[in-house]
Design a protein around this motif. Structure first.
Motif, PDB file in Angstrom:
ATOM      1  N   ILE A   1      20.225   3.191   8.650  1.00 24.11           N
ATOM      2  CA  ILE A   1      19.344   4.087   7.921  1.00 24.11           C
ATOM      3  C   ILE A   1      17.895   3.747   8.254  1.00 24.11           C
ATOM      4  N   SER A   2      17.149   4.741   8.709  1.00 21.88           N
ATOM      5  CA  SER A   2      15.726   4.549   8.964  1.00 21.88           C
ATOM      6  C   SER A   2      15.014   4.279   7.651  1.00 21.88           C
ATOM      7  N   VAL A   3      14.044   3.356   7.687  1.00 21.06           N
ATOM      8  CA  VAL A   3      13.349   2.987   6.455  1.00 21.06           C
ATOM      9  C   VAL A   3      11.840   2.927   6.676  1.00 21.06           C
ATOM     10  N   VAL A   4      11.124   3.227   5.613  1.00 19.64           N
ATOM     11  CA  VAL A   4       9.697   2.936   5.534  1.00 19.64           C
ATOM     12  C   VAL A   4       9.569   1.930   4.402  1.00 19.64           C
ATOM     13  N   SER A   5       8.980   0.778   4.681  1.00 18.80           N
ATOM     14  CA  SER A   5       9.058  -0.302   3.706  1.00 18.80           C
ATOM     15  C   SER A   5       7.972  -1.335   3.930  1.00 18.80           C
ATOM     16  N   THR A   6       7.552  -1.943   2.841  1.00 17.80           N
ATOM     17  CA  THR A   6       6.747  -3.140   2.969  1.00 17.80           C
ATOM     18  C   THR A   6       7.669  -4.308   3.289  1.00 17.80           C
ATOM     19  N   ASP A   7       7.104  -5.435   3.646  1.00 11.94           N
ATOM     20  CA  ASP A   7       7.882  -6.627   3.984  1.00 11.94           C
ATOM     21  C   ASP A   7       8.019  -7.484   2.721  1.00 11.94           C
ATOM     22  N   PHE A   8       9.139  -7.334   2.018  1.00 14.86           N
ATOM     23  CA  PHE A   8       9.323  -8.067   0.766  1.00 14.86           C
ATOM     24  C   PHE A   8       9.503  -9.562   0.998  1.00 14.86           C
ATOM     25  N   LYS A   9       9.987  -9.935   2.153  1.00 10.38           N
ATOM     26  CA  LYS A   9      10.090 -11.355   2.483  1.00 10.38           C
ATOM     27  C   LYS A   9       8.707 -11.973   2.599  1.00 10.38           C
TER      28      LYS A   9
ATOM     29  N   ASP B   1       0.856  -1.186   0.000  1.00 12.35           N
ATOM     30  CA  ASP B   1       0.000   0.000   0.000  1.00 12.35           C
ATOM     31  C   ASP B   1       0.892   1.236   0.000  1.00 12.35           C
ATOM     32  N   PHE B   2       0.892   1.940  -1.115  1.00 12.68           N
ATOM     33  CA  PHE B   2       1.735   3.123  -1.248  1.00 12.68           C
ATOM     34  C   PHE B   2       1.054   4.387  -0.719  1.00 12.68           C
ATOM     35  N   GLY B   3      -0.172   4.265  -0.233  1.00 13.16           N
ATOM     36  CA  GLY B   3      -0.930   5.420   0.210  1.00 13.16           C
ATOM     37  C   GLY B   3      -1.179   5.456   1.702  1.00 13.16           C
ATOM     38  N   LYS B   4      -2.320   4.949   2.119  1.00 16.55           N
ATOM     39  CA  LYS B   4      -2.756   5.028   3.515  1.00 16.55           C
ATOM     40  C   LYS B   4      -1.740   4.398   4.465  1.00 16.55           C
ATOM     41  N   SER B   5      -1.208   3.238   4.105  1.00 19.35           N
ATOM     42  CA  SER B   5      -0.245   2.563   4.962  1.00 19.35           C
ATOM     43  C   SER B   5       1.050   3.368   5.087  1.00 19.35           C
ATOM     44  N   PHE B   6       1.466   3.992   3.990  1.00 19.39           N
ATOM     45  CA  PHE B   6       2.642   4.875   4.007  1.00 19.39           C
ATOM     46  C   PHE B   6       2.380   6.078   4.915  1.00 19.39           C
ATOM     47  N   PHE B   7       1.201   6.658   4.817  1.00 22.49           N
ATOM     48  CA  PHE B   7       0.800   7.788   5.653  1.00 22.49           C
ATOM     49  C   PHE B   7       0.885   7.418   7.138  1.00 22.49           C
TER      50      PHE B   7
END
Length: 338
Positions: free
Chosen positions: A300-308, A188-194
């Protein structure tokens, strides 16, 4: 084209004689679809070449070509004096990714490591090029048990995907051009990122301005940019967006968010040259976790989905033969850079 199995155990094919798809390819597709739907399984006999020619008024060359291709792809095996049988060994899956990056490697390894040994994965990259994408998918028709595809924003993508049996197709990563009937595992590139940004509010308050570095060369969905602006306006942060990578200049007292690891490298180089300490003089939040980001600088701080998790879910679609529609949450991981 579809198949069905009658009570006497014989496969019945439904050829479309008005279709532009060659008859041999229709036969290949039918066998692969039957395998995917468990209509047939390892060791099952296929109708003889002579039987198909007689029952469907096809030439011997057409049927023999289809069976030869299926044999070369490891789908069927020929037993002398007995005929053709569904192979006991392997099934092939096509994984189509956009580009090769560190976080895509995480997805890939999670995908293949959660598949049984009798499933072989072919990987191809479209590089956001519609000609590449079309060639990859068109050349793969009927050759694979399942298709796992990372799409991109181009008007021709839906028509290309429509050529693949929906039950055998899984879309991953980005929901652009997806339909309600599609199988998918998306981030989710929108709400979840927010929501992930909201978890960093206290740290963002250390800085006088937030800067989203969104270079023109990126293919990252613009949805994240919209939600960044919404976040800043809601929480009254001063902000701006930098799209020209050449104009990216690190300034003291600002926190930067970037979707590009190229920008991360430029940020760290400028901090070294200007004697800025990340996490104190300036801040940085990087999009997409990679195996190295915990160890770069002091982390480095990250915002990310769980690719695993995304790779593991994709593997479950291949092995379970069940519909799948799932979003993988985007989360925040805080380290010294912010």
């Amino acid at each position: 084209m579809h198949t069905r199995t009658e009570q006497n155990g014989l496969m019945v094919f439904d050829f479309d004689f008005n279709s532009e798809i060659p008859k041999y390819q229709q036969l290949i597709n039918a066998v692969n679809v039957a395998l995917a739907n468990n209509t047939i399984s390892s060791g099952d006999p296929l109708p003889s070449v002579n039987a198909i020619c007689k029952d469907y008024n096809l030439s011997r060359d057409t049927v023999f070509k289809a069976y030869t291709i299926l044999k070369d792809n490891g789908v069927v095996e020929a037993v002398p004096n007995k005929g053709y049988f569904v192979a006991q060994t392997t099934r092939k899956v096509l994984l189509v990714l956009d580009t090769f990056k560190a976080y895509k490697e995480v997805l890939y390894h999670a995908f293949v490591n959660n598949l049984p040994k009798n499933i072989i994965v072919d990987v191809q990259f479209h590089h956001y090029n519609i000609s590449n994408f079309k060639t990859i998918l068109n050349n793969s028709k009927g050759k694979y048990f399942k298709y796992v595809v990372m799409t991109f924003n181009h008007k021709e993508v839906p028509s290309i995907l429509a050529e693949i049996e929906n039950n055998n197709l899984l879309l991953i990563d980005w929901g652009v051009h997806s339909k309600a009937s599609n199988n998918f595992v998306f981030q989710d590139f929108g709400k979840s990122f927010f929501e992930a940004l909201e978890d960093a509010i206290a740290l963002f308050r250390k800085y006088k301005k937030l800067v989203f570095v969104y270079p023109t060369f990126t293919k990252h969905p613009t949805e994240s940019l919209s939600y960044f602006k919404k976040f800043c306006e809601l929480h009254e942060f001063k902000y701006n967006v930098v799209t020209d990578a050449e104009a990216f200049v690190v300034s003291k007292g600002k926190a930067y968010i970037s979707v590009s690891d190229r920008i991360l490298g430029a940020f760290l180089e400028q901090c070294r040259n200007k004697n800025f300490e990340p996490g104190k003089d300036v801040g940085f939040l990087s999009y997409n976790e990679t195996p190295m980001k915990p160890f770069i600088y002091k982390g480095i701080s990250v915002v990310s989905t769980d690719f695993k998790a995304m790779g593991a879910q994709a593997a479950s679609f291949v092995t379970s033969n069940k519909p799948l529609q799932k979003y993988i949450q985007t989360t925040l991981t805080l380290r010294e850079s912010l």
